[in-house]
Design a protein around this motif. Structure first.
Motif, mmCIF file in Angstrom:
data_model
loop_
_atom_site.group_PDB
_atom_site.id
_atom_site.type_symbol
_atom_site.label_atom_id
_atom_site.label_comp_id
_atom_site.label_asym_id
_atom_site.label_seq_id
_atom_site.Cartn_x
_atom_site.Cartn_y
_atom_site.Cartn_z
ATOM 1 N N ASP A 252 0.844 -1.189 0.000
ATOM 2 C CA ASP A 252 0.000 0.000 0.000
ATOM 3 C C ASP A 252 0.884 1.246 0.000
ATOM 4 O O ASP A 252 2.049 1.199 0.449
ATOM 5 N N PRO A 253 0.351 2.393 -0.461
ATOM 6 C CA PRO A 253 1.127 3.632 -0.438
ATOM 7 C C PRO A 253 1.580 4.030 0.961
ATOM 8 O O PRO A 253 2.576 4.767 1.095
ATOM 9 N N SER A 254 0.915 3.543 1.997
ATOM 10 C CA SER A 254 1.295 3.904 3.367
ATOM 11 C C SER A 254 2.563 3.204 3.828
ATOM 12 O O SER A 254 3.187 3.608 4.819
ATOM 13 N N VAL A 255 2.985 2.182 3.128
ATOM 14 C CA VAL A 255 4.167 1.405 3.533
ATOM 15 C C VAL A 255 5.428 2.106 3.041
ATOM 16 O O VAL A 255 5.583 2.384 1.847
ATOM 17 N N ALA A 256 6.339 2.394 3.987
ATOM 18 C CA ALA A 256 7.587 3.082 3.651
ATOM 19 C C ALA A 256 8.797 2.154 3.722
ATOM 20 O O ALA A 256 9.854 2.478 3.169
ATOM 21 N N LYS A 257 8.625 1.005 4.359
ATOM 22 C CA LYS A 257 9.757 0.096 4.524
ATOM 23 C C LYS A 257 9.256 -1.334 4.682
ATOM 24 O O LYS A 257 8.225 -1.571 5.329
ATOM 25 N N VAL A 258 9.998 -2.268 4.120
ATOM 26 C CA VAL A 258 9.689 -3.691 4.252
ATOM 27 C C VAL A 258 10.978 -4.420 4.625
ATOM 28 O O VAL A 258 12.052 -4.126 4.066
ATOM 29 N N THR A 259 10.887 -5.361 5.551
ATOM 30 C CA THR A 259 12.028 -6.215 5.907
ATOM 31 C C THR A 259 11.628 -7.676 5.688
ATOM 32 O O THR A 259 10.473 -8.051 5.882
ATOM 33 N N VAL A 260 12.619 -8.477 5.278
ATOM 34 C CA VAL A 260 12.382 -9.902 5.050
ATOM 35 C C VAL A 260 13.559 -10.685 5.619
ATOM 36 O O VAL A 260 14.716 -10.417 5.271
ATOM 37 N N SER A 261 13.261 -11.646 6.489
ATOM 38 C CA SER A 261 14.293 -12.537 7.027
ATOM 39 C C SER A 261 13.986 -13.962 6.582
ATOM 40 O O SER A 261 12.819 -14.354 6.469
ATOM 41 N N TYR A 262 15.074 -14.702 6.329
ATOM 42 C CA TYR A 262 14.908 -16.059 5.798
ATOM 43 C C TYR A 262 16.116 -16.890 6.203
ATOM 44 O O TYR A 262 17.273 -16.497 5.953
ATOM 45 N N GLY A 263 15.838 -17.994 6.855
ATOM 46 C CA GLY A 263 16.923 -18.883 7.272
ATOM 47 C C GLY A 263 17.861 -18.244 8.272
ATOM 48 O O GLY A 263 19.062 -18.513 8.266
ATOM 49 N N GLY A 264 17.319 -17.364 9.103
ATOM 50 C CA GLY A 264 18.131 -16.773 10.155
ATOM 51 C C GLY A 264 18.881 -15.527 9.731
ATOM 52 O O GLY A 264 19.615 -14.950 10.542
ATOM 53 N N SER A 265 18.741 -15.052 8.513
ATOM 54 C CA SER A 265 19.411 -13.823 8.072
ATOM 55 C C SER A 265 18.413 -12.917 7.364
ATOM 56 O O SER A 265 17.394 -13.379 6.838
ATOM 57 N N THR A 266 18.721 -11.619 7.411
ATOM 58 C CA THR A 266 17.835 -10.629 6.796
ATOM 59 C C THR A 266 18.346 -10.275 5.403
ATOM 60 O O THR A 266 19.537 -10.001 5.209
ATOM 61 N N GLY A 267 17.428 -10.292 4.445
ATOM 62 C CA GLY A 267 17.815 -9.988 3.075
ATOM 63 C C GLY A 267 17.733 -8.500 2.761
ATOM 64 O O GLY A 267 17.337 -7.680 3.585
ATOM 65 N N GLU A 268 18.123 -8.142 1.545
ATOM 66 C CA GLU A 268 18.024 -6.772 1.044
ATOM 67 C C GLU A 268 16.618 -6.550 0.490
ATOM 68 O O GLU A 268 16.014 -7.471 -0.075
ATOM 69 N N THR A 269 16.115 -5.346 0.660
ATOM 70 C CA THR A 269 14.773 -5.041 0.146
ATOM 71 C C THR A 269 14.761 -3.709 -0.593
ATOM 72 O O THR A 269 15.632 -2.855 -0.388
ATOM 73 N N TRP A 275 5.548 -2.068 -5.566
ATOM 74 C CA TRP A 275 5.989 -3.448 -5.335
ATOM 75 C C TRP A 275 7.134 -3.451 -4.332
ATOM 76 O O TRP A 275 7.936 -2.518 -4.284
ATOM 77 N N PHE A 276 7.200 -4.537 -3.545
ATOM 78 C CA PHE A 276 8.395 -4.740 -2.726
ATOM 79 C C PHE A 276 9.177 -5.900 -3.327
ATOM 80 O O PHE A 276 8.612 -6.845 -3.883
ATOM 81 N N VAL A 277 10.477 -5.799 -3.234
ATOM 82 C CA VAL A 277 11.388 -6.828 -3.740
ATOM 83 C C VAL A 277 12.385 -7.135 -2.635
ATOM 84 O O VAL A 277 12.979 -6.218 -2.055
ATOM 85 N N ALA A 278 12.568 -8.401 -2.319
ATOM 86 C CA ALA A 278 13.557 -8.808 -1.307
ATOM 87 C C ALA A 278 14.377 -9.969 -1.869
ATOM 88 O O ALA A 278 13.870 -10.780 -2.656
ATOM 89 N N TYR A 279 15.646 -10.052 -1.446
ATOM 90 C CA TYR A 279 16.529 -11.090 -1.978
ATOM 91 C C TYR A 279 17.687 -11.309 -1.011
ATOM 92 O O TYR A 279 18.031 -10.442 -0.196
ATOM 93 N N GLY A 280 18.280 -12.484 -1.097
ATOM 94 C CA GLY A 280 19.415 -12.821 -0.243
ATOM 95 C C GLY A 280 19.978 -14.174 -0.620
ATOM 96 O O GLY A 280 19.644 -14.732 -1.679
ATOM 97 N N THR A 281 20.822 -14.714 0.241
ATOM 98 C CA THR A 281 21.444 -16.025 0.012
ATOM 99 C C THR A 281 21.182 -16.915 1.216
ATOM 100 O O THR A 281 21.439 -16.519 2.368
ATOM 101 N N LEU A 282 20.683 -18.091 0.949
ATOM 102 C CA LEU A 282 20.382 -19.070 1.993
ATOM 103 C C LEU A 282 21.536 -20.059 2.097
ATOM 104 O O LEU A 282 21.953 -20.639 1.095
#
Length: 316
Positions: A252-269, A275-282
Motif C-alpha cells: 500500500d502507499p502507506s508502507v515506507a519500509k519492508v524487511t524480510v528474514s529467511y533462514g536466520g538472516s535478513t535480506g536486502e529489500t 511493489w516490494f522486492v527482497a533477496y538474499g542467500t540461503l
C-alpha cells in the motif's frame, strides 16, 4: 720609269687618252676588290634568335601542360579534330561522399529497477532486458487466438528483479529469473516470472489482475513468488546450497519500509512503484517461508506475515 720612257705599245698608238683612262679604271677596280666586299652573315645573331624562339615554344607548351594538369581528372574531354570541343562533365573517379546517416528512431525498452541491487549475480541490464524480450516472445508464440498479442511488448514492462536460478529435480539446469510488471496497471496489473536457460526462455509464470483479497493487509506477498525462494518439493531436505532466493509482492502507499528474514538472516529489500522486492542467500536447509514485515513512514509496524491468514508460513 720616267714619263718620257712610257711609250704606248704599237697597237695602242693613236689611243693615248683611252689607254690612260682604262688604266685608271683598272686601278680603281683593283682597290675596290679589297675595300668593297659583301657584309658578313650575322651567324651569332641568327643562332641567338633561334635559341630564343625554341625557348619560347617550350615555355608555351609547358604552360599548356600545366593548364591541363590543373583540370580535375575526367572533368572535360578534348576533341580529336584539332579544335577543342567542350564535353559534358564526367563523374570523378574518387570515392563518392558518404551519405548523411539517417538518425534511427529510439527503440522503446523496458523500465529499469529503482536500485542497482535488483539486478543480482552479475546480470547486466542488457542481459535482463534481452531475457524479458525472449519471455514475451515465448508467450506470444504460445498464443493461438487470432489477433491476440499475449503479454504485449517488452517495452510495456518494468523489470523489478533479475537473479540466478538454481536447477532442481523438477527443473534441472541453472539459469536466471527475470521478474517484470506492467508499467501501467490499468485496466489490470500484469506480472511475469520468466526462467531463462541456455539463452532461451524455458518457463513462464504470469498473473493478470490482483491476487490480493479485499481484506488483505498493507503488504501482500505474490502467491506465485514461492518459485523464487524454494526448490522443488521433490528435493525437500536436500536443497542445493548456497541458494539464491527472492520474493516479491505489492504494498500500500502507506508502507515506507519492508524487511524480510529467511533462514536466520535478513535480506536486502527495495520498494519499486507499488511493489516490494527482497533477496538474499540461503546457507542452510529451511522449513519455514520468509518472514515479512512492513512499516509506515513513522516506523510503525503495519504488517507481519506471521499474522497474515493468507500467507503460507511453512514450505510444502
Amino acid at each position: 720609269m720616267s714619263e718620257e720612257q712610257r711609250q704606248p705599245a704599237e697597237g695602242d698608238r693613236g689611243f693615248g687618252l683611252d689607254f690612260d683612262f682604262e688604266e685608271q679604271v683598272r686601278g680603281l677596280l683593283a682597290e675596290d676588290a679589297y675595300t668593297v666586299r659583301p657584309s658578313p652573315v650575322p651567324y651569332p645573331a641568327i643562332r641567338r634568335q633561334g635559341v630564343l624562339e625554341r625557348r619560347r615554344r617550350v615555355a608555351v607548351a609547358g604552360a599548356a601542360l600545366v593548364t591541363l594538369a590543373a583540370l580535375p581528372v575526367g572533368a572535360y574531354a578534348l576533341g580529336g579534330s584539332g579544335t577543342s570541343d567542350t564535353a559534358a562533365p564526367r563523374p570523378s573517379v574518387s570515392a563518392p561522399p558518404s551519405p548523411t546517416p539517417t538518425p534511427s528512431a529510439t527503440v522503446p525498452e523496458a523500465a529499469r529497477p529503482v536500485t542497482a541491487g535488483q539486478l543480482m549475480d552479475g546480470i547486466t541490464w542488457a542481459q535482463a532486458s534481452d531475457g524479458l524480450e525472449k519471455c514475451v516472445a515465448y508467450n506470444r508464440a504460445g498464443v493461438h487466438s487470432p489477433g491476440a498479442t499475449g503479454l504485449g511488448k517488452a517495452s510495456d514492462y518494468r523489470i523489478i528483479l533479475a537473479m540466478h536460478s538454481t536447477g532442481d529435480s523438477n527443473a534441472p539446469g541453472d539459469g536466471i529469473f527475470v521478474v517484470a510488471v506492467k508499467k501501467d496497471a490499468t485496466p489490470k496489473p500484469v506480472r511475469l516470472i520468466c526462467t531463462i536457460k541456455d539463452g532461451e526462455a524455458q518457463g513462464l509464470n504470469t498473473s493478470v489482475g490482483s491476487d490480493a483479497p479485499e481484506d488483505a493487509g498493507a503488504v501482500f506477498a505474490d502467491i506465485n513468488s514461492g518459485k523464487l525462494y524454494q526448490q522443488s518439493f521433490l528435493d525437500r531436505g536436500n536443497w542445493k546450497l548456497p541458494f539464491r532466493w527472492g520474493i516479491i509482492g505489492t504494498v500500500d502507499p502507506s508502507v515506507a519500509k519492508v524487511t524480510v528474514s529467511y533462514g536466520g538472516s535478513t535480506g536486502e529489500t527495495a520498494l519499486d512503484h507499488g511493489w516490494f522486492v527482497a533477496y538474499g542467500t540461503l546457507n542452510q536447509q529451511v522449513t519455514k517461508a520468509p518472514h515479512i514485515k512492513g512499516y509506515d513512514a513513522a516506523g510503525k509496524l503495519v504488517y507481519d506475515s506471521n499474522q497474515d491468514k493468507y500467507y503460507q508460513k511453512t514450505l510444502p
